[in-house]
Design a protein around this motif. Structure first.
Motif, short mmCIF file in Angstrom:
data_model
loop_
_atom_site.label_atom_id
_atom_site.label_comp_id
_atom_site.label_asym_id
_atom_site.label_seq_id
_atom_site.Cartn_x
_atom_site.Cartn_y
_atom_site.Cartn_z
N TRP A 20 26.68 12.04 45.91
CA TRP A 20 27.49 12.98 45.11
C TRP A 20 27.51 12.54 43.65
O TRP A 20 27.32 13.34 42.74
CB TRP A 20 28.94 12.99 45.61
N GLN A 21 27.78 11.23 43.46
CA GLN A 21 27.88 10.73 42.08
C GLN A 21 26.57 10.94 41.33
O GLN A 21 26.56 11.31 40.16
CB GLN A 21 28.22 9.24 42.09
N GLU A 33 26.21 14.62 40.41
CA GLU A 33 27.11 14.96 39.30
C GLU A 33 26.60 14.37 37.99
O GLU A 33 26.62 15.02 36.95
CB GLU A 33 28.52 14.45 39.59
N GLU A 34 26.13 13.14 38.06
CA GLU A 34 25.62 12.46 36.87
C GLU A 34 24.40 13.20 36.31
O GLU A 34 24.28 13.42 35.12
CB GLU A 34 25.25 11.01 37.28
N ARG A 40 25.48 16.35 34.60
CA ARG A 40 26.05 16.07 33.28
C ARG A 40 24.95 15.79 32.25
O ARG A 40 24.98 16.27 31.12
CB ARG A 40 26.99 14.87 33.33
N GLU A 51 31.91 20.26 28.66
CA GLU A 51 32.73 20.37 29.88
C GLU A 51 34.06 21.08 29.59
O GLU A 51 34.66 20.89 28.54
CB GLU A 51 33.02 18.97 30.44
N ILE A 57 32.70 20.93 36.95
CA ILE A 57 32.31 20.41 38.27
C ILE A 57 33.60 20.14 39.02
O ILE A 57 34.49 19.46 38.50
CB ILE A 57 31.51 19.09 38.14
N HIS A 61 32.58 22.19 46.75
CA HIS A 61 32.50 21.79 45.34
C HIS A 61 31.35 22.51 44.64
O HIS A 61 30.29 22.70 45.22
CB HIS A 61 32.31 20.28 45.23
N VAL A 107 28.99 23.02 40.94
CA VAL A 107 28.58 22.73 39.58
C VAL A 107 28.47 24.10 38.94
O VAL A 107 27.76 24.97 39.44
CB VAL A 107 27.18 22.04 39.56
N ILE A 126 27.67 22.02 45.83
CA ILE A 126 27.20 20.63 46.00
C ILE A 126 26.95 20.31 47.48
O ILE A 126 25.95 19.68 47.83
CB ILE A 126 28.17 19.61 45.38
#
Ligand code: AMP
Length: 423
Positions: A20-21, A24-25, A28, A38, A107, A125, A127, A307
């Motif tokens: 997940w991280q 998300e990273e 971004r 954001e 997000i 979730h 994005v 996600i």
């Protein structure tokens, strides 16, 4: 009995949370490359916001929202999607007046009371990306390109972009007439909801999941055949710019999206391995929504990717991403050694080294086993003997080689060595 999480809502923990991280990273980073900023909105909003934007006769508003009164009786809803909240926030803070701001991303969790199944949850979730202030078709192509590039960069390569144009209110009205005429011929055969939709919101019949309804709409008229000159030109230009991005796409004449605010471009991204819930994302243009929500007349286009569904596709198409392995595992044998290890560990962490430490004063063997489970290559061992000699033992768990390092040099030597190795 132990209390469990609510049905359809998941705890996300290691090793999955690391994936997940990374997703998300990556999002971004890619948003930054395209100039998105954001925008974080509350997850609770006034119910009216969603009813007015998503549409009273959509599945989301009719059956899927978590709506409840607060202690004063005000009706509130857990956000089922992000666009309405983002538009509300942009209007409220007049962000449309800030020249450097026109591209927004978010997000976070969304909530829909749907029947949980693979790829469909009650808390999920997204994005989300929204570009505000331009009618130009180049923007539609750019947001689709963002989504396709993002999928490619996280390792999803066999997704399909489906695209349609829903026209504007002017061309939609003759289309609606043609559609209703067609649908009425089958009035008796539709499910109860669609029987009503023919008269309230006929476009919604296209996203009915009931088999017999799906069969009937296969022969329905196409929006593309009813587009006015301007909408036709717009759509052609969208495809022109999309061709320039080298994204492949499919025209999907019956794609209408499950929300009422869309006009002109509508799209969905379909991926394999998801079963019935095969869309990883979707979006489109919503030129009338700002005005509908009491703001100025500003065009916009955006999309959302789910996600959880990205994760399912990733899991089925490629191996799990590797989770972080400590740069150093520290073993203390005895209380005095633990005090020394504790200070060294904090010093190293301050210098950006990932250190794990055995907190329980267990035997060397048992602590080595734990270091192995972490996958640590370097293990630093300090016991009573080492303390007396003013040294620590550094063991390489792969080569099994051991060396001695003076305690007062441990920090500098390890930082140098570990940083060098990671270059
Ligand atoms: P939508 O705007 O409804 O098309 O949603 C956009 C994306 O969000 C979908 O393509 C899915 O990836 C994700 N999504 C929507 N609803 C759910 C759900 N109940 N569970 C998991 N993901 C969802």
């Amino acid at each position: 009995m132990a209390i469990t999480a609510i049905k359809g809502m998941s705890d996300i923990y290691s090793p999955e949370v690391e994936v997940w991280q990374q997703i998300e990273e990556k999002a971004r980073q890619l948003f930054a490359r395209f100039g998105f900023r954001e925008l974080r909105t509350p997850i609770l909003e006034k119910t009216e916001l969603f009813a007015r934007s998503i549409g009273e006769d959509t599945d989301i508003v009719q059956k899927e929202m978590y709506t409840f009164p607060d202690r004063k009786g005000n009706m509130l809803t857990l956000r089922p999607e992000a666009t309405a909240s983002i538009v509300r926030a942009i209007i409220q803070h007049r962000l449309y007046n800030v020249p450097t701001m026109g591209k927004f991303f978010a997000i976070g969790p969304m909530f829909r009371y749907e029947r949980p199944q693979k790829g469909r949850y009650r808390q999920f979730h997204q994005v989300d990306a929204e570009v505000v202030g331009s009618k130009e078709p180049v923007v539609d192509a750019e947001v689709m390109y963002w989504a396709m590039l993002f999928l490619e960069e996280i390792g999803i390569r066999d997704s399909e972009l489906h695209i349609n144009s829903l026209g504007c209110p002017e061309c939609r009205s003759p289309f609606r007439e043609r559609l209703v005429k067609y649908l009425r011929e089958y009035e008796e055969s539709f499910c109860k909801d669609c029987g009503r939709r023919i008269y309230t919101n006929p476009l919604r019949v296209f996203d009915c999941k009931v088999e017999k309804c799906k069969e009937i709409v296969k022969g329905a008229p196409k929006v593309l055949d009813s587009l006015c000159g301007e909408c036709k030109k717009h759509f052609e230009k969208v495809l022109f710019f999309l061709d320039k991005t080298r994204c492949t796409y499919k025209l999907n004449h019956h794609l209408v999206r499950g929300l009422d605010y869309y006009n002109r471009t509508a799209f969905e991204i379909i991926a394999s391995g998801l079963g019935a819930q095969n869309a990883v994302g979707g979006g489109g243009r919503y030129d009338g929504l700002f005005k509908e929500l009491g703001g100025p007349d500003i065009p916009a286009v955006g999309f959302a990717l789910g996600i959880e569904r990205l994760l399912i596709v990733l899991k089925e198409s490629s191996p799990q991403l590797k989770i972080g392995v400590p740069d150093l595992y520290m073993i203390a044998l005895g209380e005095k050694a633990q005090e020394v290890c504790f200070s060294i560990a904090q010093g190293l962490r301050k210098k950006e080294i990932y250190v794990e430490m055995g907190y329980e004063l267990k035997s060397l063997k048992s602590q080595m086993r734990r270091a192995d489970k972490f996958g640590a290559v370097h293990v630093l061992i300090i016991g009573e003997n080492e303390l007396e000699k003013g040294i620590a033992i550094l063991r390489n768990m792969v080569t099994k080689k051991q060396s001695e390092i003076a305690l007062d040099e441990v920090e500098n030597i390890l930082v140098e060595r570990i940083k060098k190795e990671s270059e």
